[in-house]
Enzyme design. Sequence first.
Site, PDB file in Angstrom:
ATOM      1  N   THR A  87      29.787  41.915  43.869  1.00  0.00           N
ATOM      2  CA  THR A  87      30.688  43.066  43.987  1.00  0.00           C
ATOM      3  C   THR A  87      30.038  44.338  43.441  1.00  0.00           C
ATOM      4  O   THR A  87      29.193  44.278  42.536  1.00  0.00           O
ATOM      5  CB  THR A  87      31.985  42.773  43.200  1.00  0.00           C
ATOM      6  OG1 THR A  87      32.768  43.958  43.116  1.00  0.00           O
ATOM      7  CG2 THR A  87      31.681  42.317  41.774  1.00  0.00           C
ATOM      8  N   ASP A  88      30.507  45.477  43.923  1.00  0.00           N
ATOM      9  CA  ASP A  88      30.029  46.757  43.377  1.00  0.00           C
ATOM     10  C   ASP A  88      30.561  46.996  41.956  1.00  0.00           C
ATOM     11  O   ASP A  88      30.083  47.887  41.255  1.00  0.00           O
ATOM     12  CB  ASP A  88      30.411  47.927  44.289  1.00  0.00           C
ATOM     13  CG  ASP A  88      31.909  48.070  44.540  1.00  0.00           C
ATOM     14  OD1 ASP A  88      32.700  47.245  44.032  1.00  0.00           O
ATOM     15  OD2 ASP A  88      32.294  49.018  45.268  1.00  0.00           O
ATOM     16  N   GLU A  89      31.556  46.199  41.551  1.00  0.00           N
ATOM     17  CA  GLU A  89      32.140  46.422  40.215  1.00  0.00           C
ATOM     18  C   GLU A  89      31.154  46.125  39.085  1.00  0.00           C
ATOM     19  O   GLU A  89      31.410  46.503  37.942  1.00  0.00           O
ATOM     20  CB  GLU A  89      33.393  45.560  40.039  1.00  0.00           C
ATOM     21  CG  GLU A  89      34.476  45.928  41.010  1.00  0.00           C
ATOM     22  CD  GLU A  89      35.814  45.279  40.675  1.00  0.00           C
ATOM     23  OE1 GLU A  89      36.024  44.880  39.525  1.00  0.00           O
ATOM     24  OE2 GLU A  89      36.627  45.177  41.590  1.00  0.00           O
ATOM     25  N   TYR A 117      36.452  40.026  34.837  1.00  0.00           N
ATOM     26  CA  TYR A 117      36.004  39.667  36.196  1.00  0.00           C
ATOM     27  C   TYR A 117      34.618  40.243  36.480  1.00  0.00           C
ATOM     28  O   TYR A 117      33.681  39.516  36.811  1.00  0.00           O
ATOM     29  CB  TYR A 117      37.004  40.170  37.253  1.00  0.00           C
ATOM     30  CG  TYR A 117      36.419  40.192  38.647  1.00  0.00           C
ATOM     31  CD1 TYR A 117      36.078  39.003  39.285  1.00  0.00           C
ATOM     32  CD2 TYR A 117      36.164  41.390  39.319  1.00  0.00           C
ATOM     33  CE1 TYR A 117      35.506  39.003  40.557  1.00  0.00           C
ATOM     34  CE2 TYR A 117      35.598  41.396  40.582  1.00  0.00           C
ATOM     35  CZ  TYR A 117      35.272  40.207  41.198  1.00  0.00           C
ATOM     36  OH  TYR A 117      34.690  40.217  42.449  1.00  0.00           O
ATOM     37  N   LYS A 152      30.873  38.427  37.055  1.00  0.00           N
ATOM     38  CA  LYS A 152      30.097  38.591  38.290  1.00  0.00           C
ATOM     39  C   LYS A 152      28.708  39.150  37.961  1.00  0.00           C
ATOM     40  O   LYS A 152      27.706  38.729  38.535  1.00  0.00           O
ATOM     41  CB  LYS A 152      30.822  39.518  39.278  1.00  0.00           C
ATOM     42  CG  LYS A 152      32.086  38.947  39.891  1.00  0.00           C
ATOM     43  CD  LYS A 152      31.862  37.691  40.722  1.00  0.00           C
ATOM     44  CE  LYS A 152      31.081  37.958  41.988  1.00  0.00           C
ATOM     45  NZ  LYS A 152      30.994  36.717  42.834  1.00  0.00           N
ATOM     46  N   PRO A 201      47.330  43.907  50.767  1.00  0.00           N
ATOM     47  CA  PRO A 201      48.352  42.940  51.200  1.00  0.00           C
ATOM     48  C   PRO A 201      49.610  42.989  50.346  1.00  0.00           C
ATOM     49  O   PRO A 201      50.715  42.756  50.860  1.00  0.00           O
ATOM     50  CB  PRO A 201      47.661  41.584  51.035  1.00  0.00           C
ATOM     51  CG  PRO A 201      46.232  41.868  50.878  1.00  0.00           C
ATOM     52  CD  PRO A 201      46.060  43.275  50.428  1.00  0.00           C
TER      53      PRO A 201
HETATM   54  P1  NAD Z   1      39.360  34.802  46.910  1.00  0.00           P
HETATM   55  O1  NAD Z   1      39.948  34.747  45.542  1.00  0.00           O
HETATM   56  O2  NAD Z   1      40.232  35.163  48.068  1.00  0.00           O
HETATM   57  O3  NAD Z   1      38.711  33.381  47.262  1.00  0.00           O
HETATM   58  C1  NAD Z   1      37.970  32.641  46.341  1.00  0.00           C
HETATM   59  C2  NAD Z   1      37.820  31.221  46.876  1.00  0.00           C
HETATM   60  O4  NAD Z   1      36.997  30.485  45.945  1.00  0.00           O
HETATM   61  C3  NAD Z   1      39.148  30.460  46.977  1.00  0.00           C
HETATM   62  O5  NAD Z   1      39.225  29.752  48.193  1.00  0.00           O
HETATM   63  C4  NAD Z   1      39.107  29.502  45.786  1.00  0.00           C
HETATM   64  O6  NAD Z   1      39.839  28.288  46.010  1.00  0.00           O
HETATM   65  C5  NAD Z   1      37.614  29.240  45.668  1.00  0.00           C
HETATM   66  N1  NAD Z   1      37.225  28.820  44.313  1.00  0.00           N
HETATM   67  C6  NAD Z   1      37.578  29.404  43.142  1.00  0.00           C
HETATM   68  N2  NAD Z   1      37.050  28.715  42.107  1.00  0.00           N
HETATM   69  C7  NAD Z   1      36.331  27.695  42.650  1.00  0.00           C
HETATM   70  C8  NAD Z   1      35.539  26.649  42.093  1.00  0.00           C
HETATM   71  N3  NAD Z   1      35.381  26.522  40.775  1.00  0.00           N
HETATM   72  N4  NAD Z   1      34.931  25.796  42.944  1.00  0.00           N
HETATM   73  C9  NAD Z   1      35.088  25.909  44.289  1.00  0.00           C
HETATM   74  N5  NAD Z   1      35.832  26.866  44.860  1.00  0.00           N
HETATM   75  C10 NAD Z   1      36.444  27.761  44.057  1.00  0.00           C
HETATM   76  O7  NAD Z   1      38.118  35.774  46.799  1.00  0.00           O
HETATM   77  P2  NAD Z   1      37.491  36.781  47.871  1.00  0.00           P
HETATM   78  O8  NAD Z   1      38.182  38.080  47.768  1.00  0.00           O
HETATM   79  O9  NAD Z   1      37.376  36.102  49.174  1.00  0.00           O
HETATM   80  O10 NAD Z   1      36.037  36.978  47.251  1.00  0.00           O
HETATM   81  C11 NAD Z   1      34.945  36.159  47.665  1.00  0.00           C
HETATM   82  C12 NAD Z   1      33.673  36.623  46.987  1.00  0.00           C
HETATM   83  O11 NAD Z   1      33.406  37.969  47.345  1.00  0.00           O
HETATM   84  C13 NAD Z   1      33.734  36.597  45.463  1.00  0.00           C
HETATM   85  O12 NAD Z   1      32.483  36.173  44.984  1.00  0.00           O
HETATM   86  C14 NAD Z   1      33.997  38.040  45.086  1.00  0.00           C
HETATM   87  O13 NAD Z   1      33.483  38.336  43.813  1.00  0.00           O
HETATM   88  C15 NAD Z   1      33.242  38.762  46.179  1.00  0.00           C
HETATM   89  N6  NAD Z   1      33.718  40.117  46.511  1.00  0.00           N
HETATM   90  C16 NAD Z   1      35.014  40.326  46.852  1.00  0.00           C
HETATM   91  C17 NAD Z   1      35.430  41.598  47.233  1.00  0.00           C
HETATM   92  C18 NAD Z   1      36.845  41.885  47.653  1.00  0.00           C
HETATM   93  O14 NAD Z   1      37.177  43.031  47.925  1.00  0.00           O
HETATM   94  N7  NAD Z   1      37.720  40.906  47.764  1.00  0.00           N
HETATM   95  C19 NAD Z   1      34.499  42.651  47.250  1.00  0.00           C
HETATM   96  C20 NAD Z   1      33.174  42.401  46.886  1.00  0.00           C
HETATM   97  C21 NAD Z   1      32.795  41.123  46.540  1.00  0.00           C
HETATM   98  O1  TDX Z   2      49.801  46.678  43.033  1.00  0.00           O
HETATM   99  C1  TDX Z   2      48.724  47.264  42.872  1.00  0.00           C
HETATM  100  N1  TDX Z   2      48.720  48.624  42.716  1.00  0.00           N
HETATM  101  C2  TDX Z   2      47.568  49.335  42.551  1.00  0.00           C
HETATM  102  O2  TDX Z   2      47.627  50.570  42.420  1.00  0.00           O
HETATM  103  C3  TDX Z   2      47.455  46.561  42.862  1.00  0.00           C
HETATM  104  C4  TDX Z   2      47.423  45.064  43.017  1.00  0.00           C
HETATM  105  C5  TDX Z   2      46.302  47.309  42.697  1.00  0.00           C
HETATM  106  N2  TDX Z   2      46.344  48.650  42.541  1.00  0.00           N
HETATM  107  C6  TDX Z   2      45.087  49.424  42.430  1.00  0.00           C
HETATM  108  C7  TDX Z   2      44.059  48.897  41.472  1.00  0.00           C
HETATM  109  C8  TDX Z   2      42.764  49.323  42.136  1.00  0.00           C
HETATM  110  O3  TDX Z   2      42.470  50.672  41.809  1.00  0.00           O
HETATM  111  O4  TDX Z   2      44.481  49.336  43.722  1.00  0.00           O
HETATM  112  C9  TDX Z   2      43.058  49.243  43.623  1.00  0.00           C
HETATM  113  C10 TDX Z   2      42.592  47.956  44.269  1.00  0.00           C
HETATM  114  O5  TDX Z   2      43.066  46.878  43.472  1.00  0.00           O
HETATM  115  P1  TDX Z   2      42.657  45.344  43.750  1.00  0.00           P
HETATM  116  O6  TDX Z   2      43.055  44.968  45.123  1.00  0.00           O
HETATM  117  O7  TDX Z   2      43.157  44.531  42.613  1.00  0.00           O
HETATM  118  O8  TDX Z   2      41.067  45.430  43.787  1.00  0.00           O
HETATM  119  P2  TDX Z   2      39.937  45.853  42.716  1.00  0.00           P
HETATM  120  O9  TDX Z   2      40.403  45.691  41.320  1.00  0.00           O
HETATM  121  O10 TDX Z   2      39.409  47.183  43.139  1.00  0.00           O
HETATM  122  O11 TDX Z   2      38.855  44.693  43.015  1.00  0.00           O
HETATM  123  C11 TDX Z   2      38.602  44.281  44.384  1.00  0.00           C
HETATM  124  O12 TDX Z   2      37.425  44.848  44.891  1.00  0.00           O
HETATM  125  C12 TDX Z   2      36.215  44.392  44.340  1.00  0.00           C
HETATM  126  C13 TDX Z   2      38.538  42.754  44.501  1.00  0.00           C
HETATM  127  O13 TDX Z   2      39.748  42.185  43.979  1.00  0.00           O
HETATM  128  C14 TDX Z   2      37.347  42.210  43.783  1.00  0.00           C
HETATM  129  O14 TDX Z   2      37.246  40.797  43.968  1.00  0.00           O
HETATM  130  C15 TDX Z   2      36.129  42.880  44.344  1.00  0.00           C
HETATM  131  O15 TDX Z   2      35.003  42.488  43.618  1.00  0.00           O
END
Ligand code: NAD
Ligand code: TDX
Length: 331
Positions: free
Chosen positions: A120-122, A147, A151, A189
């Site tokens: 992640t960019d975080e 988190y 990462k 969502p």
């Molecule tokens: P998510 O939470 O939707 O999915 C995570 C999945 O990993 C789930 O299916 C969960 O059951 C599985 N999991 C968790 N712990 C586990 C374990 N110990 N063993 C096996 N499976 C396990 O997450 P996501 O949003 O799809 O993120 C996927 C990847 O992308 C992560 O590595 C996250 O850091 C990275 N990422 C996410 C975002 C974002 O915006 N969502 C952005 C940048 C990077």
């Molecule tokens: O109800 C809300 N209201 C709100 O203002 C929620 C759930 C979030 N927020 C804000 C917090 C953040 O500024 O919205 C922004 C996005 O929030 P999240 O969806 O929780 O994402 P963020 O914390 O930015 O992290 C996401 O992007 C990087 C993913 O969850 C991470 O897995 C990924 O690494």
Amino acid sequence: MRLLVTGGAGFIGSNFVHLTVRERPDVEVTVLDALTYAGDRASLAPVADRITFVEGDIADAELVDRLVGAADLVIHFAAESHNDNSLSNPWPFVQTNVVGTYTLLEAVRRHGVRYHHISTDEVYGDLELDDPAKFTPETPYNPSSPYSSTKAASDLLVRAWVRSFGVQATLSNCSNNYGPYQHVEKFIPRQVTNVIDGVRPKLYGTGENVRDWIHVEDHNTAVWAIVERGQIGETYLIGAEGEENNRSVVELILELTGQSSDAYDLVSDRPGHDMRYAIDATRLRTELGWEPRYSSFRDGLAATIDWYRANEAWWRPQKDATEAKYAQLGR
Ligand code: NAD
Ligand code: TDX
């Protein structure tokens, strides 16, 4: 080619599996997923007969050794992924993101298997709103939350395993994803399903925080570009010039769903809330020739809203428990 996808029942991983089955029929996909609260086999239902699904933990060294030994390539998506959860209970983040990644790295080292690490960019911390800078692969690591720090730790393990043991790995750090199959705990969502339920969207703090949005399919086409054409040991940043502040995202959701644009509530802020993320993806575009397919955030968001309307059966079972957790936090 035999591909092991970890976390394939989660948001990005399941979309990656769908894309791969659709566009790369020569790839044999095995998914390893622990089916935590964030994993759902229903996300893989449309491709269930085209893949092998293994329920298990990435920190289970024996299981991981067997699965990695039978693969040519591992793409590691599995993680604990939600910042708010990491503030309430950091331990699963250390266990899965750090110990789980270590377990995979030891297996790919033993078997000499190519590995791609999803991050992640975080890990770079945050930027000021008025800073012209964006994150680049040279930006120093400075994570803010449990988190993002776990990462960051996992990324550093990968880099060390490349340098010390010659593991054949690439890394990618992507910005915020949106699209189908994203858990209702996440920002977009949550607000879309709130509006469907007649509940006002909830903005943390002032709503000024900026995220750099990318459609999940664009993240995943970039991952394939890196796996196929990236240089071993290198880090690629993935982003699609999608900076938006949270308030404008909520206003757009309200507009696209026919609501008044001020029909949202400000709620208490997330502790340590990062202000702004922004990705410079020049290297991905120039070195690897990648381009996003989704050029308009508005159109991508409209399609995502349609998906949540059409797939209530997928998200409904998670909604009440998710909102109960937020209610306890006062958000
Ligand atoms: P998510 O939470 O939707 O999915 C995570 C999945 O990993 C789930 O299916 C969960 O059951 C599985 N999991 C968790 N712990 C586990 C374990 N110990 N063993 C096996 N499976 C396990 O997450 P996501 O949003 O799809 O993120 C996927 C990847 O992308 C992560 O590595 C996250 O850091 C990275 N990422 C996410 C975002 C974002 O915006 N969502 C952005 C940048 C990077
Ligand atoms: O109800 C809300 N209201 C709100 O203002 C929620 C759930 C979030 N927020 C804000 C917090 C953040 O500024 O919205 C922004 C996005 O929030 P999240 O969806 O929780 O994402 P963020 O914390 O930015 O992290 C996401 O992007 C990087 C993913 O969850 C991470 O897995 C990924 O690494």
